[in-house]
Scaffold this motif. Sequence first.
Motif, mmCIF file in Angstrom:
data_model
loop_
_atom_site.group_PDB
_atom_site.id
_atom_site.type_symbol
_atom_site.label_atom_id
_atom_site.label_comp_id
_atom_site.label_asym_id
_atom_site.label_seq_id
_atom_site.Cartn_x
_atom_site.Cartn_y
_atom_site.Cartn_z
ATOM 1 N N TYR A 4 -62.607 -19.791 12.185
ATOM 2 C CA TYR A 4 -61.074 -19.778 12.644
ATOM 3 C C TYR A 4 -60.056 -20.906 11.063
ATOM 4 O O TYR A 4 -59.119 -20.776 10.620
ATOM 5 N N LEU A 19 -60.470 -19.493 7.721
ATOM 6 C CA LEU A 19 -59.226 -18.306 8.245
ATOM 7 C C LEU A 19 -57.520 -18.927 7.561
ATOM 8 O O LEU A 19 -57.073 -18.160 7.815
ATOM 9 N N PRO A 42 -59.476 -10.426 9.044
ATOM 10 C CA PRO A 42 -59.360 -9.734 8.223
ATOM 11 C C PRO A 42 -60.572 -8.856 7.590
ATOM 12 O O PRO A 42 -61.252 -9.526 7.578
ATOM 13 N N ASN A 71 -57.846 -15.194 3.813
ATOM 14 C CA ASN A 71 -57.638 -15.572 4.995
ATOM 15 C C ASN A 71 -56.287 -14.444 5.960
ATOM 16 O O ASN A 71 -56.075 -13.554 5.352
ATOM 17 N N LEU A 72 -56.174 -15.761 6.861
ATOM 18 C CA LEU A 72 -54.924 -14.908 8.071
ATOM 19 C C LEU A 72 -53.773 -15.172 7.152
ATOM 20 O O LEU A 72 -52.923 -13.475 7.183
ATOM 21 N N ILE A 79 -51.823 -10.963 17.229
ATOM 22 C CA ILE A 79 -51.419 -11.409 16.433
ATOM 23 C C ILE A 79 -50.254 -11.780 17.212
ATOM 24 O O ILE A 79 -49.221 -10.335 16.833
ATOM 25 N N CYS A 124 -57.988 -5.433 9.092
ATOM 26 C CA CYS A 124 -58.539 -6.170 10.825
ATOM 27 C C CYS A 124 -58.629 -5.557 11.582
ATOM 28 O O CYS A 124 -58.276 -4.269 11.869
#
Length: 446
Positions: free
Chosen positions: A201, A204, A293, A298-299, A367, A396
């Motif tokens: 995380y 990301l 993703p 990255n997110l 999310i 994703c």
Amino acid sequence: MDKTKPFTFRLFLFIIAIFIFIMIITTVRTPRTYRSIPPPRGALDTCPFQISNKSITPLENTKHFLVSAYMDQRVKGFDIRIISIFRRDSIQTLYCLFCCAGQLSNTTPVTVLVHEDHFGFPFSATDVMCQIPPNCEATHVTLLKQPDGVEVSNQTWLPIKNKKTSREEEKTFQFDFTVCISTLFGEYNNVLQFAQTLEIYRLLGVGRVVIYNNSAGPELNRLLKTYSEEGLVEMVEWPIHKHLNPSHGWLFSKHGGDLQYYGQLVTLNDCIYRSMDRSRYVLLNDIDEIIMPYQHDNLKSMMDMLQQQHPDAAMFHIESHVFPYKFFTKGKDTPLPQWRGVPGFNILERIYREDPDKNIFHPRKMIIQPRLVEQTSVHDVLKMFGQKYKVPMDVCRMIHCPTVPQNERLFSQYEDTRLWDFKDKLIQRVNEMLRRGGLLSSDRES
């Protein structure tokens, strides 16, 4: 003439007596207000008297518990939302009392909103909604069972959070992404998976992970302390077992107990409001799940694209895929030797993805934009101010690495090595955090 003098004197005494009686009455009796509380006369009489510093606060003389109070003016007619745990069959009339910059307010009536997802348990996540009286600069709130005649010095007060009002300030956030981990319980001690998940995380773009800790194992507690000191993890102690009999499962008819999954729904909702003014997005998932993703590095870049394509979306639904107990061949490059002896398992060995059965209900995770969400359940938002969007799995998907074997349908499994794209940086970061936590000795690294 002589007879009039005694009469005049008696009349004078009568008038004096009436005057004294009126003075006594007006002095002793005061007009009835919403509360029979004398005005503050000095520092010792100012509010609040007792401020709760706990994550779970029993509401006196009720079967209910208060968690936290937040300023929330998104719903017309209300200013305050108190995240709570109420027994559903014992809800009574309540009143909010505020501390207004050190002075007590009049009381205002409460609206109790029990969340519709309670899965049959006697206790449920509940929102207590009320309005702040005019001309009150509220700093703390408490609940009363009657509007007056209460000795408020015995009340426990909650501080009111999220008091930011500037529209310009609301546009800046301390974090782009926060992950909410609902509850750790049962002496959870899967240290290796925990460290790997948090470091994935971090790679990301997640800046904060909020964890409600009921019971973690000794090694994981050491690692949690290390992450907390570093600033990635925000720990919330969650001793729900001291107040209720929490369930180990999600369904009352099957698992029993007072409250679903150690209060999972309560902590998820509290985490949303805890993150409201601090994080642009919030990820709602468990510790054995990674929202990953597949078209972006990255997110942030992924969410920038999705938000531009779907500007009205408040919640983005992510499909879950189990990566079950099927390992790749352990070769010389496998990082297992250096992690031997660390509790838990290595998620880099989970490279076979099981696609969900489309013929049955398949839960997703989310999310969200917290400022557009009012109430959430585990797999769906209950109340929001926007739309939901189901994110395609090629954009994703959620990598779910369960700690216990699932029903493996081998015909639906595919090789998926997405986690390996982060392997080099991941191993370096995990080794560093394990070392700092005293969980990785030098001889293990060689």
